[in-house]
Write a protein that holds these residues in place. Sequence first.
Motif, mmCIF file in Angstrom:
data_model
loop_
_atom_site.group_PDB
_atom_site.id
_atom_site.type_symbol
_atom_site.label_atom_id
_atom_site.label_comp_id
_atom_site.label_asym_id
_atom_site.label_seq_id
_atom_site.Cartn_x
_atom_site.Cartn_y
_atom_site.Cartn_z
ATOM 1 N N PRO A 283 40.096 27.470 32.529
ATOM 2 C CA PRO A 283 39.241 28.547 32.007
ATOM 3 C C PRO A 283 37.925 28.673 32.759
ATOM 4 O O PRO A 283 37.362 29.773 32.851
ATOM 5 C CB PRO A 283 39.013 28.132 30.546
ATOM 6 C CG PRO A 283 40.121 27.192 30.226
ATOM 7 C CD PRO A 283 40.448 26.475 31.488
ATOM 8 N N ALA A 284 37.428 27.569 33.295
ATOM 9 C CA ALA A 284 36.159 27.628 34.026
ATOM 10 C C ALA A 284 36.270 28.434 35.307
ATOM 11 O O ALA A 284 35.245 28.845 35.879
ATOM 12 C CB ALA A 284 35.683 26.204 34.340
ATOM 13 N N LEU A 285 37.506 28.671 35.780
ATOM 14 C CA LEU A 285 37.707 29.415 37.032
ATOM 15 C C LEU A 285 38.305 30.798 36.771
ATOM 16 O O LEU A 285 38.828 31.430 37.691
ATOM 17 C CB LEU A 285 38.626 28.620 37.966
ATOM 18 C CG LEU A 285 38.127 27.239 38.405
ATOM 19 C CD1 LEU A 285 39.178 26.531 39.241
ATOM 20 C CD2 LEU A 285 36.826 27.363 39.192
ATOM 21 N N ALA A 286 38.224 31.255 35.527
ATOM 22 C CA ALA A 286 38.857 32.531 35.164
ATOM 23 C C ALA A 286 38.319 33.706 35.956
ATOM 24 O O ALA A 286 39.027 34.691 36.192
ATOM 25 C CB ALA A 286 38.690 32.783 33.667
ATOM 26 N N ALA A 287 37.060 33.639 36.394
ATOM 27 C CA ALA A 287 36.464 34.749 37.148
ATOM 28 C C ALA A 287 36.716 34.642 38.644
ATOM 29 O O ALA A 287 36.358 35.552 39.403
ATOM 30 C CB ALA A 287 34.957 34.804 36.888
ATOM 31 N N THR A 288 37.321 33.568 39.089
ATOM 32 C CA THR A 288 37.593 33.384 40.516
ATOM 33 C C THR A 288 38.846 34.170 40.890
ATOM 34 O O THR A 288 39.913 33.954 40.296
ATOM 35 C CB THR A 288 37.811 31.895 40.846
ATOM 36 O OG1 THR A 288 36.671 31.156 40.430
ATOM 37 C CG2 THR A 288 38.020 31.702 42.346
ATOM 38 N N PRO A 289 38.760 35.078 41.846
ATOM 39 C CA PRO A 289 39.941 35.875 42.222
ATOM 40 C C PRO A 289 41.105 34.995 42.670
ATOM 41 O O PRO A 289 40.909 33.922 43.244
ATOM 42 C CB PRO A 289 39.421 36.737 43.385
ATOM 43 C CG PRO A 289 37.945 36.812 43.179
ATOM 44 C CD PRO A 289 37.551 35.481 42.599
ATOM 45 N N VAL A 290 42.307 35.471 42.418
ATOM 46 C CA VAL A 290 43.507 34.715 42.766
ATOM 47 C C VAL A 290 43.553 34.447 44.262
ATOM 48 O O VAL A 290 43.919 33.335 44.688
ATOM 49 C CB VAL A 290 44.774 35.478 42.313
ATOM 50 C CG1 VAL A 290 46.026 34.802 42.873
ATOM 51 C CG2 VAL A 290 44.847 35.548 40.794
ATOM 52 N N HIS A 291 43.163 35.427 45.077
ATOM 53 C CA HIS A 291 43.258 35.228 46.523
ATOM 54 C C HIS A 291 42.279 34.155 47.017
ATOM 55 O O HIS A 291 42.546 33.471 48.007
ATOM 56 C CB HIS A 291 43.039 36.547 47.273
ATOM 57 C CG HIS A 291 41.605 37.005 47.296
ATOM 58 N ND1 HIS A 291 41.059 37.788 46.309
ATOM 59 C CD2 HIS A 291 40.600 36.784 48.192
ATOM 60 C CE1 HIS A 291 39.794 38.047 46.588
ATOM 61 N NE2 HIS A 291 39.485 37.449 47.731
ATOM 62 N N VAL A 292 41.158 33.981 46.295
ATOM 63 C CA VAL A 292 40.208 32.922 46.658
ATOM 64 C C VAL A 292 40.822 31.560 46.370
ATOM 65 O O VAL A 292 40.720 30.621 47.180
ATOM 66 C CB VAL A 292 38.876 33.109 45.908
ATOM 67 C CG1 VAL A 292 37.956 31.907 46.128
ATOM 68 C CG2 VAL A 292 38.199 34.395 46.355
ATOM 69 N N ILE A 293 41.455 31.448 45.217
ATOM 70 C CA ILE A 293 42.134 30.188 44.880
ATOM 71 C C ILE A 293 43.229 29.899 45.897
ATOM 72 O O ILE A 293 43.387 28.764 46.371
ATOM 73 C CB ILE A 293 42.703 30.251 43.453
ATOM 74 C CG1 ILE A 293 41.552 30.216 42.440
ATOM 75 C CG2 ILE A 293 43.697 29.120 43.205
ATOM 76 C CD1 ILE A 293 41.987 30.360 41.001
ATOM 77 N N ALA A 294 43.981 30.924 46.270
ATOM 78 C CA ALA A 294 45.052 30.738 47.255
ATOM 79 C C ALA A 294 44.488 30.230 48.578
ATOM 80 O O ALA A 294 45.032 29.293 49.184
ATOM 81 C CB ALA A 294 45.800 32.055 47.462
ATOM 82 N N ASP A 304 52.351 35.573 50.803
ATOM 83 C CA ASP A 304 53.081 34.310 50.935
ATOM 84 C C ASP A 304 52.808 33.404 49.733
ATOM 85 O O ASP A 304 53.714 32.744 49.211
ATOM 86 C CB ASP A 304 52.662 33.587 52.217
ATOM 87 C CG ASP A 304 53.133 34.317 53.459
ATOM 88 O OD1 ASP A 304 54.042 35.161 53.347
ATOM 89 O OD2 ASP A 304 52.581 34.030 54.547
ATOM 90 N N PHE A 305 51.556 33.384 49.298
ATOM 91 C CA PHE A 305 51.196 32.555 48.152
ATOM 92 C C PHE A 305 51.909 33.036 46.899
ATOM 93 O O PHE A 305 52.484 32.240 46.144
ATOM 94 C CB PHE A 305 49.683 32.577 47.937
ATOM 95 C CG PHE A 305 49.257 31.958 46.634
ATOM 96 C CD1 PHE A 305 49.484 30.609 46.377
ATOM 97 C CD2 PHE A 305 48.644 32.720 45.646
ATOM 98 C CE1 PHE A 305 49.108 30.026 45.180
ATOM 99 C CE2 PHE A 305 48.255 32.151 44.447
ATOM 100 C CZ PHE A 305 48.489 30.803 44.215
ATOM 101 N N SER A 306 51.893 34.354 46.665
ATOM 102 C CA SER A 306 52.517 34.908 45.457
ATOM 103 C C SER A 306 54.013 34.598 45.441
ATOM 104 O O SER A 306 54.569 34.208 44.405
ATOM 105 C CB SER A 306 52.285 36.417 45.398
ATOM 106 O OG SER A 306 52.844 36.961 44.224
ATOM 107 N N ARG A 307 54.656 34.737 46.593
ATOM 108 C CA ARG A 307 56.095 34.485 46.674
ATOM 109 C C ARG A 307 56.401 32.999 46.429
ATOM 110 O O ARG A 307 57.322 32.652 45.681
ATOM 111 C CB ARG A 307 56.605 34.926 48.048
ATOM 112 C CG ARG A 307 58.115 34.811 48.214
ATOM 113 C CD ARG A 307 58.619 35.606 49.413
ATOM 114 N NE ARG A 307 57.842 35.331 50.602
ATOM 115 C CZ ARG A 307 56.980 36.196 51.170
ATOM 116 N NH1 ARG A 307 56.788 37.381 50.630
ATOM 117 N NH2 ARG A 307 56.326 35.868 52.264
#
Length: 331
Positions: A283-294, A304-307
């Motif tokens: 929850p602490a990273l909920a505002a972090t975009p998915v592509h940043v986490i990837a 590639d990450f999503s797949r």
Amino acid sequence: MLAETVFRTEDVAPPDRFEYWRQQVVRMIAPFEARTGHAADFRAELRVLPLGELALWTMEHPPMTALRSSRLVRASDDPELYILSLPFTDAASVVRSDGLGAYRPNDLVLQDSAQPNVLRVSTDDPGQRISGAWVTVPRRALPLPPDKVAGLKARRMPGDEGVGALLVQLLAGIAADTGVYRASDAPRLGVAALDLVSALLAHHLDVEDAVPPESRRRALTRRIRAFIHAHLHEPDLNPGVIAAAHHISVSYLHRLFEGEEETVAAWIRHQRLERARRELADPALAATPVHVIATRCGFTRAADFSRAFRGAYGLPPRDFRHGAAAVGSGL
């Protein structure tokens, strides 16, 4: 859960607490004398975790001095233990009488139960409790010549880098959460700890060849896994980079992983996806975009990450995050 024994001085009357604590340590290791300015109400806790032949001890206690004199050594049976002190709390000042002087933060220090010593542990605040830990290793279990090991008794070894850091991380992780392990894991954890203790001492003695090949192999594999975890964010992390960092060939790296369920490359990929999964559920990273986490998990292309994520967990990353958030909110 790992079996552990816990002693708390609050379980006895205040005037008896200091002697109660001392007697528990005497009973399980060796006789020693102790002095403290807190004898009237000595508030301390001692936890002992047996790990096969080894044992992990963690403690909290007020400032004190422990003395194992030549007289006590001669008068008592030698338990034939090496005692490796792990780093104390930063606030603690720890001084030994055997030529080492004061500990520094992150020091690992070896003691021998057959040798006399005085250990003074204090803080600037005399009312503050001190946290520390040590691991006991039977002399016969350590695959190193005793005459060589004797040369380490007055030497500091860093616990924040190399093999020392791996050992501290392993033991700190075990002590922090015994519930994630089964009782049957204790001997295996002891073997892992013994491999790292042996590798640490052999490194500082420059006698790595004295350690059995299988112990060296296990210790090297653990170092490689730690290296991979520390570099997962680097997209070019691959077997060649890992082998070069550890001064081994790529073919030998692959041989180290032959007994594992996954190849080196597959293990890297699995660890990246697991890190991403944990961050998406945080929850602490909920505002972090998915592509940043990837990206910080080593994936350079969002597609590639999503797949890969969907293949591993059955959901696209965004759907997984939404599901984790709904579970966390109780919806």
